[in-house]
Design an enzyme around this catalytic site. Structure first.
Site, PDB file in Angstrom:
ATOM      1  CB  THR A 120      -0.987   0.177   1.209  1.00  0.00           C
ATOM      2  OG1 THR A 120      -1.827  -1.104   1.212  1.00  0.00           O
ATOM      3  CG2 THR A 120      -1.830   1.057   1.186  1.00  0.00           C
ATOM      4  CB  VAL A 121       3.176   2.620   2.381  1.00  0.00           C
ATOM      5  CG1 VAL A 121       4.166   3.839   2.632  1.00  0.00           C
ATOM      6  CG2 VAL A 121       2.127   2.592   3.590  1.00  0.00           C
ATOM      7  N   GLY A 129      -6.335  -1.615   2.423  1.00  0.00           N
ATOM      8  CA  GLY A 129      -5.060  -1.474   2.756  1.00  0.00           C
ATOM      9  C   GLY A 129      -4.717  -0.498   3.792  1.00  0.00           C
ATOM     10  CE  LYS A 162       1.909   1.609  11.901  1.00  0.00           C
ATOM     11  NZ  LYS A 162       0.798   1.953  11.000  1.00  0.00           N
ATOM     12  N   GLY A 208      -3.956   4.811   4.471  1.00  0.00           N
ATOM     13  CA  GLY A 208      -4.161   4.671   3.026  1.00  0.00           C
ATOM     14  C   GLY A 208      -2.941   5.101   2.190  1.00  0.00           C
ATOM     15  CB  ILE A 258      -2.363  14.187  10.026  1.00  0.00           C
ATOM     16  CG1 ILE A 258      -3.945  13.806   9.742  1.00  0.00           C
ATOM     17  CG2 ILE A 258      -2.455  15.545  10.882  1.00  0.00           C
ATOM     18  CD1 ILE A 258      -4.697  13.482  10.937  1.00  0.00           C
ATOM     19  CB  VAL A 266       2.525   9.782  14.277  1.00  0.00           C
ATOM     20  CG1 VAL A 266       1.250   9.988  15.042  1.00  0.00           C
ATOM     21  CG2 VAL A 266       3.596   8.925  15.013  1.00  0.00           C
ATOM     22  CD  GLU A 280      -0.068  -1.472  10.978  1.00  0.00           C
ATOM     23  OE1 GLU A 280       1.070  -1.932  10.664  1.00  0.00           O
ATOM     24  OE2 GLU A 280      -0.351  -0.623  10.232  1.00  0.00           O
ATOM     25  CE  LYS A 309      -0.316   4.803  13.523  1.00  0.00           C
ATOM     26  NZ  LYS A 309      -1.847   4.271  12.889  1.00  0.00           N
TER      27      LYS A 309
END
Ligand code: NAP
Ligand code: HSE
Length: 413
Positions: A11-12, A183, A101, A298, A132, A128, A186, A201
C-alpha cells in the site's frame, strides 16, 4: 541526481512510487535535484510482475545494499528485518525515511542516534497519523509550548470499523475485511483492533512532547473487540459516538497514557472524525487547543507524508530524535481527571443494581437499551478519578446476580 530505493511495494511503497513519479518535476523545480527510483525491494517477486516498473523490483536486499543510493524509504512493516535494514543503511550513511511505527516506537531513539553519528537523517512523519503532518509541527511550530495533553484518534482501521458499525449497522468482521482490502490495516490486524498500533503512535507523540521516553507497552491498552451493538445503541441514545481514543496527559506524578474506547459527543471535534480519518486534539500551555485532522491511513495520504520527508532530506532539514531524554517517563494508567463515565451492567436483578448506584450517587437516572433486553442497565456516573470508580465498581461486582460491568470514559470534547 538523488537515488531513492524503496523497501516494500505494498500500500505505502506503491503510493510512494506513484507520488514520486508525479512530483519529479516539482522536486526538480524546488530543489534543483533529479530524483530517480533506483530499486524496489519485495518479498515475493511473482506478486509484482504486472507493475510497469517491474524492471526495478528485486527480492534480493544485497542488490540495494551494494548500490549507490542516497535515500532509502522503508515501507515493509514489522520489526524485523525492518529494524536491521534501517540501522544498516544509516550505518552506511544513507538517509532513511520510514512509515514504520513498530520500529520507531521501539528503536526510534537508538536509530536516531545512529543517524546522528553518521551525519544522516532518519525521518518518520508517516509513522503517526498517516497523511496528517503532526510530528513536524510538534517539533517546530509548537516548540515554544509545554504540551499538556493529547486526545487523539490515531488508527484509521479501527475508526473505519467503528464508523461502519455506527453509521451503517455493519458487522465488525465485514468492516474489518473491507479495511484490509483497501489497505488500511496492518499485516496482522490484531495490532489495529487490540489498540497496539494506536499505543505505538501515542508513545511516539508522547516521547517527543514530554521529553522523556514513553514505551508503548507500558500504556493502558484496550482495543475495540468488545464493542457491540448494545454499546452503539446506548451511545446513540445519549448523543455520543464511540471512538478508540489515544489519551495522554502530563500529571504531577507522571504521564497518563492510555488507548481505550470512549464515548464522545456526536457533534464534537472527535465525534465527527469518521472512517479512516484521524484527529489529534492537543493542548499547549501557550497556544491552547490545536486540532489536526486528515486521513490517517491509505496509499496516497501516507505517501504524501513520505514525499514531504523526501523534500526535507533533499533540502537538508533535520528532525530531532524521538526523544533526547535518557529518563524513562513514569507512566500512570488510571485517568486522574474528574469525568463522566458510562457504566453498563449485565445482571439478574436490575433493581438491586439501581439501588446500589442510587445509594452511592443520589437520585440518578438509569438508562435502558432501546430494544427491551432483559438484565441490562446503564448509568452515567461522575467521579473524581478512575481509582475511585474502580473501587465502586468492585463493590458493585460483589452484588449477587451482577454478571458483567463495562466502563467507558466520556470525553466531552
Ligand atoms: P503492505 O501493503 O503489507 O506492504 C508491505 C510490502 O513490503 C510488500 O510489498 C512486501 O512484499 C514487502 N515486504 C514485507 N516484508 C518484507 C521482507 N522481509 N523483505 C522484503 N520485502 C518485504 O504494508 P503497507 O500497508 O504498505 O505498510 C507498510 C508500512 O507502512 C508498515 O510499517 C505500516 O505500519 C506503515 N503504514 C501503513 C499505512 C497504511 O495505510 N497502509 C499508513 C501508515 C503507515 P510482497 O508484496 O512481496 O509481500
Ligand atoms: N494500520 C494503520 C491504521 C495504518 O489503520 O491507522 C496507518 O498507520
Amino acid at each position: 541526481l538523488i537515488n531513492v530505493c524503496i523497501l516494500g511495494n505494498g500500500t505505502v511503497g506503491s503510493g510512494v512510487v506513484e507520488l514520486l513519479n508525479k512530483n519529479r518535476e516539482n522536486i526538480r523545480k524546488r530543489t534543483g535535484e533529479d530524483v530517480r527510483i533506483a530499486k524496489i525491494l519485495v518479498r515475493d517477486i511473482n506478486k509484482h510482475f504486472r507493475e510497469k516498473y517491474f524492471h526495478l523490483i528485486t527480492n534480493d536486499i544485497s542488490e540495494i545494499w551494494n548500490m549507490d543510493v542516497d535515500i532509502v524509504v522503508e515501507a515493509m512493516g514489522g520489526l524485523y528485518p525492518a529494524y536491521d535494514y534501517i540501522k544498516g543503511f544509516l550505518q552506511k550513511s544513507k538517509h532513511v525515511i520510514t512509515a514504520n511505527k513498530d520500529v520507531i516506537a521501539k528503536y526510534g531513539d537508538e536509530l536516531s542516534k545512529v543517524a546522528d553519528r553518521h551525519g544522516v537523517c532518519l525521518k518518520y512523519d508517516a509513522s503517526v497519523a498517516g497523511g496528517i503532518p503532526i510530528l513536524k509541527p510538534l517539533q517546530d511550530c509548537l516548540a515554544g509550548n509545554e504540551i499538556k495533553c493529547f486526545y487523539a484518534i490515531l488508527n484509521g482501521t479501527t475508526n473505519f470499523i467503528l464508523s461502519k458499525m455506527y453509521n451503517e449497522d455493519m458487522k465488525y468482521e465485514k468492516a474489518l475485511e473491507i479495511a484490509q482490502e483497501i489497505g488500511f490495516a496492518e499485516a496482522n490486524p490484531d495490532s489495529d483492533v487490540l489498540g497496539y498500533d494506536s499505543a505505538r503512535k501515542l508513545a511516539i507523540l508522547s516521547s517527543i512532547s514530554y521529553d522523556s521516553r514513553v514505551f508503548w507497552d507500558k500504556l493502558y491498552t484496550e482495543g475495540i473487540t468488545e464493542i457491540d451493538e448494545i454499546d452503539i445503541a446506548f451511545a446513540k441514545k445519549i448523543g455520543c459516538n464511540i471512538k478508540l481514543l489515544a489519551l495522554s496527559a502530563k500529571e504531577e506524578e507522571g504521564i497518563y497514557g492510555a488507548v481505550r474506547p470512549a464515548f464522545v459527543p456526536f457533534k464534537g471535534k472527535l465525534g465527527m472524525v469518521s472512517d479512516e480519518f484521524n484527529g489529534i486534539l492537543l493542548e499547549g500551555d501557550a497556544v491552547g487547543q490545536v486540532f489536526f485532522y486528515g486521513k490517517g491511513a491509505g496509499k496516497l495520504p501516507t505517501a504524501s507524508a513520505v514525499i514531504g520527508d523526501i523534500f526535507d532530506v533533499i533540502e537538508n532539514k533535520k528532525m530531532r530524535s524521538v526523544s533526547r531524554a535518557e529518563n524513562e517517563a513514569q507512566i500512570i494508567t488510571k485517568w486522574q481527571k474528574n469525568s463522566d463515565w458510562f457504566i453498563r451492567v449485565e445482571c439478574d436483578e436490575v433493581e438491586r443494581v439501581i439501588d446500589f448506584i442510587k445509594a452511592k450517587f443520589g437520585n440518578i437516572t438509569a438508562i435502558y437499551p432501546d430494544k427491551a433486553i432483559g438484565g441490562i442497565v446503564a448509568f452515567i456516573l461522575e467521579v473524581e478519578n478512575e481509582i475511585i470508580l474502580d473501587i465502586i465498581l468492585e463493590n458493585l461486582q460483589g452484588i449477587s446476580g451482577v454478571k458483567k460491568i463495562k466502563k467507558t470514559i466520556i470525553i466531552d470534547l
